[in-house]
Design a protein around this motif. Structure first.
Motif, PDB file in Angstrom:
ATOM      1  N   CYS A 252       1.201  -0.955  -0.030  1.00  0.00           N
ATOM      2  CA  CYS A 252      -0.042   0.140   0.161  1.00  0.00           C
ATOM      3  C   CYS A 252       1.164   1.040   0.063  1.00  0.00           C
ATOM      4  CB  CYS A 252      -0.800  -0.050   1.144  1.00  0.00           C
ATOM      5  SG  CYS A 252      -1.818   1.467   1.462  1.00  0.00           S
ATOM      6  N   ILE A 253       1.208   2.341  -1.276  1.00  0.00           N
ATOM      7  CA  ILE A 253       2.406   2.781  -1.373  1.00  0.00           C
ATOM      8  C   ILE A 253       1.632   4.336  -0.742  1.00  0.00           C
ATOM      9  CG2 ILE A 253       3.268   2.235  -2.798  1.00  0.00           C
ATOM     10  CD1 ILE A 253       0.583   3.519  -5.308  1.00  0.00           C
ATOM     11  N   GLU A 254       0.614   4.408  -0.479  1.00  0.00           N
ATOM     12  CA  GLU A 254       0.372   5.561   0.503  1.00  0.00           C
ATOM     13  C   GLU A 254       0.120   5.550   1.996  1.00  0.00           C
ATOM     14  OE1 GLU A 254      -2.160   5.257  -2.513  1.00  0.00           O
ATOM     15  OE2 GLU A 254      -1.636   4.145  -1.479  1.00  0.00           O
ATOM     16  N   GLU A 255       0.541   3.629   2.383  1.00  0.00           N
ATOM     17  CA  GLU A 255       0.670   3.788   3.695  1.00  0.00           C
ATOM     18  C   GLU A 255       2.287   4.501   3.883  1.00  0.00           C
ATOM     19  OE1 GLU A 255      -0.293   0.291   6.857  1.00  0.00           O
ATOM     20  OE2 GLU A 255      -0.325  -0.477   5.038  1.00  0.00           O
ATOM     21  N   ILE A 256       2.735   3.391   2.814  1.00  0.00           N
ATOM     22  CA  ILE A 256       4.640   3.870   3.149  1.00  0.00           C
ATOM     23  C   ILE A 256       4.667   4.980   4.288  1.00  0.00           C
ATOM     24  CG2 ILE A 256       6.445   2.933   1.772  1.00  0.00           C
ATOM     25  CD1 ILE A 256       5.432   0.671   0.756  1.00  0.00           C
ATOM     26  N   ILE A 263       4.297  12.173   3.435  1.00  0.00           N
ATOM     27  CA  ILE A 263       2.151  12.851   3.021  1.00  0.00           C
ATOM     28  C   ILE A 263       1.682  12.571   4.659  1.00  0.00           C
ATOM     29  CG2 ILE A 263       2.337  12.326   0.753  1.00  0.00           C
ATOM     30  CD1 ILE A 263       0.594  10.221   1.735  1.00  0.00           C
ATOM     31  N   GLY A 264       0.789  13.360   4.501  1.00  0.00           N
ATOM     32  CA  GLY A 264      -0.299  13.418   5.700  1.00  0.00           C
ATOM     33  C   GLY A 264      -1.973  13.328   5.158  1.00  0.00           C
ATOM     34  N   LYS A 265      -2.744  12.749   5.647  1.00  0.00           N
ATOM     35  CA  LYS A 265      -3.947  13.181   5.928  1.00  0.00           C
ATOM     36  C   LYS A 265      -5.146  13.840   4.556  1.00  0.00           C
ATOM     37  CE  LYS A 265      -8.567  13.687   8.327  1.00  0.00           C
ATOM     38  NZ  LYS A 265      -9.175  13.973   9.238  1.00  0.00           N
ATOM     39  N   LYS A 266      -4.540  15.260   3.958  1.00  0.00           N
ATOM     40  CA  LYS A 266      -4.279  15.440   3.066  1.00  0.00           C
ATOM     41  C   LYS A 266      -4.812  14.852   1.706  1.00  0.00           C
ATOM     42  CE  LYS A 266      -3.360  19.267   0.614  1.00  0.00           C
ATOM     43  NZ  LYS A 266      -2.372  20.670   0.850  1.00  0.00           N
ATOM     44  N   GLU A 267      -3.331  14.376   1.375  1.00  0.00           N
ATOM     45  CA  GLU A 267      -2.463  13.146   0.456  1.00  0.00           C
ATOM     46  C   GLU A 267      -3.705  11.734   0.270  1.00  0.00           C
ATOM     47  OE1 GLU A 267       0.053  16.339   1.058  1.00  0.00           O
ATOM     48  OE2 GLU A 267      -0.735  15.241   2.246  1.00  0.00           O
TER      49      GLU A 267
END
Length: 288
Positions: A252-256, A263-267
């Protein structure tokens, strides 16, 4: 630390034809994610933020629909189109401008890695200052792979592509870490009988200078080459089993990116909007 990474996502994917006649192999699904997410996640786990993806000519738009530029992951993604495959070391010739004066990691776009201590191992490999390092994994059929024999200091003493006689059962996986000399070494390689420059010849140049070392994925870790139909479906089954049993996602590339504080919540919310209503988006929602 290595700051530049290359994903080699070109090639014809002939072992998986006719599936790959219209779609690039790296865009096919491994369970609920495209295959390209898996090698990308490996470079991100190694804290590499500047990534070049080499794709086939005419397939760039497909990739850009999926991963436009890396902004929503806090990384930078560049693309280069390759008119035809010329062998793995050609990636360093094509990517010379991208690499610049930096050291570089390269991962093959169809390779899958998994393991409990993998992140620590990747971060350690990315510390390479000079020479080259490869990741090895024990296999039952070494005659089907490039293999390496190592000494007690993990220096590689012998390399052989698909050996007829047993040398070692340590297969060379599709993940490599190189110093900046890789560009000039790659430029000097001559094509083999099959008309391509060979990664084994590049590694031999480092070995000749006593600059080639190895690390091991180890027991409990997994390495799969998804380039054949059988291995492709084995990988899908593996990912499905792990994710359904343990409740977290592999690659899960966003989790990494979130864990790396890139990154934060916005992304994450932007990604949820981008993917739409699906299980992957639900997983991202749970992260925040």
């Amino acid at each position: 630390m290595i700051k530049k990474g290359i994903i080699l996502a070109g090639g014809m994917g002939t072992r998986m034809s006719p599936l790959t006649k219209a779609v690039n192999k790296q865009l096919l699904p491994i369970y609920d994610k495209p295959l390209i997410f898996y090698p990308l996640s490996i470079l991100m786990l190694a804290k590499i933020k500047d990534i070049l993806i080499i794709v086939n000519k005419g397939q760039l738009d497909q990739y850009k629909k999926l991963i436009p530029n890396g902004n929503k992951l806090g990384i930078k993604i560049t693309y280069i189109e390759q008119d035809k495959p010329r062998g793995l070391p050609d990636a360093f010739v094509l990517g010379e401008k991208f690499i610049g004066k930096n050291n570089v990691a390269m991962i093959l776009g169809d390779n899958f890695f998994y393991g409990q201590n993998l992140t620590a191992k990747l971060l350690d490999c990315a510390k390479i200052k000079s020479g080259a390092k490869v990741l090895l994994h024990s296999v039952q059929t070494p005659e089907l792979f490039g293999v390496a024999k190592v000494n007690k200091n993990n220096k590689i003493v012998q390399l052989k592509e698909k050996p007829k006689k047993f040398i070692s059962n340590n297969a060379i996986t599709g993940l490599y870490f190189f110093d900046n000399k890789v560009v000039q070494y790659s430029k000097k390689l001559k094509p083999s009988k099959r008309g391509e420059v060979e990664i084994i010849d590049l590694l031999l140049k480092y070995k000749k200078n006593n600059k080639l070392s190895a690390d091991f994925i180890g027991r409990g870790g997994a390495w799969l080459d998804t380039g054949s139909i059988n291995d492709y479906y084995k990988t899908i089954a593996f990912v499905q089993a792990v994710e359904n049993r343990q409740g977290f996602k592999i690659a899960c590339i966003e989790e990494i990116a979130l864990n790396n504080k890139w990154i934060g919540k916005k992304e994450i919310n932007k990604s949820i909007k981008f993917y739409g209503i699906c299980n992957y988006s639900k997983y991202l929602e749970n992260l925040i």
